[in-house]
Design a protein around this motif. Sequence first.
Motif, PDB file in Angstrom:
ATOM      1  N   THR A 182      51.887  49.091  53.957  1.00 17.41           N
ATOM      2  CA  THR A 182      51.630  50.263  54.790  1.00 17.41           C
ATOM      3  C   THR A 182      52.939  50.918  55.207  1.00 17.41           C
ATOM      4  N   TYR A 215      48.769  53.721  52.476  1.00 11.01           N
ATOM      5  CA  TYR A 215      48.449  52.312  52.231  1.00 11.01           C
ATOM      6  C   TYR A 215      48.147  52.188  50.751  1.00 11.01           C
ATOM      7  N   ASP A 265      45.326  51.105  63.172  1.00 11.82           N
ATOM      8  CA  ASP A 265      46.276  51.947  62.454  1.00 11.82           C
ATOM      9  C   ASP A 265      46.769  53.110  63.304  1.00 11.82           C
TER      10      ASP A 265
END
Lengths: 112, 112
Positions: A31, A50, B98
Amino acid sequence: ETGVTQSPTHLIKTRGQQVTLRCSSQSGHNTVSWYQQALGQGPQFIFQYYREEENGRGNFPPRFSGLQFPNYSSELNVNALELDDSALYLCATRPGRNEKLFFGSGTQLSVL
Amino acid sequence: KNQVEQSPQSLIILEGKNCTLQCNYTVSPFSNLRWYKQDTGRGPVSLTIMTFSENTKSNGRYTATLDADTKQSSLHITASQLSDSASYICVVSGPSPDKLIFGTGTRLQVFP
């Protein structure tokens, strides 16, 4: 050392030009996210990749685009530069979603 | 709106003294809270990461606390050193792991 390298460290461009900033990270850090940090402000999220696909984007126009490569390196491209694009651009990588972020030292972009 | 607010905006202390920085957030749901140290012109470096169930976490002279009920966190620096002069940024993860929301930071200056 974080193991995240950004290049160049400093860059001067003029309004309307295009720029490509680069980031390389540790093996296994799937990521990568990019941030824009204006002077005296906290980093602002631009987008995240990602496994070579964009999977999150902040409030930035389409002229901000990116790429992530199989070797864990990535790029941030900015077209039609504006004066307000002058900032420190940070790349951050991590091996997993809840893992610690590893930041590079940033690229200081000045748009004249 | 998901926000992270830090106080004070700036702080000056003498070498050897202790200090506490504050972070309040309105992010919900909450995943984790991170404190970063950022030297001028450099990328942030992780100090601590705390999840919902953790109340305190230490990293050397840095101790972070978290009260998930009141949505407040603090970073306590003990026996400050000149090298502690930096910006300290509070980052909250949520509503998904995230999505990281950055505070604007507290600028700490330690004088001899």
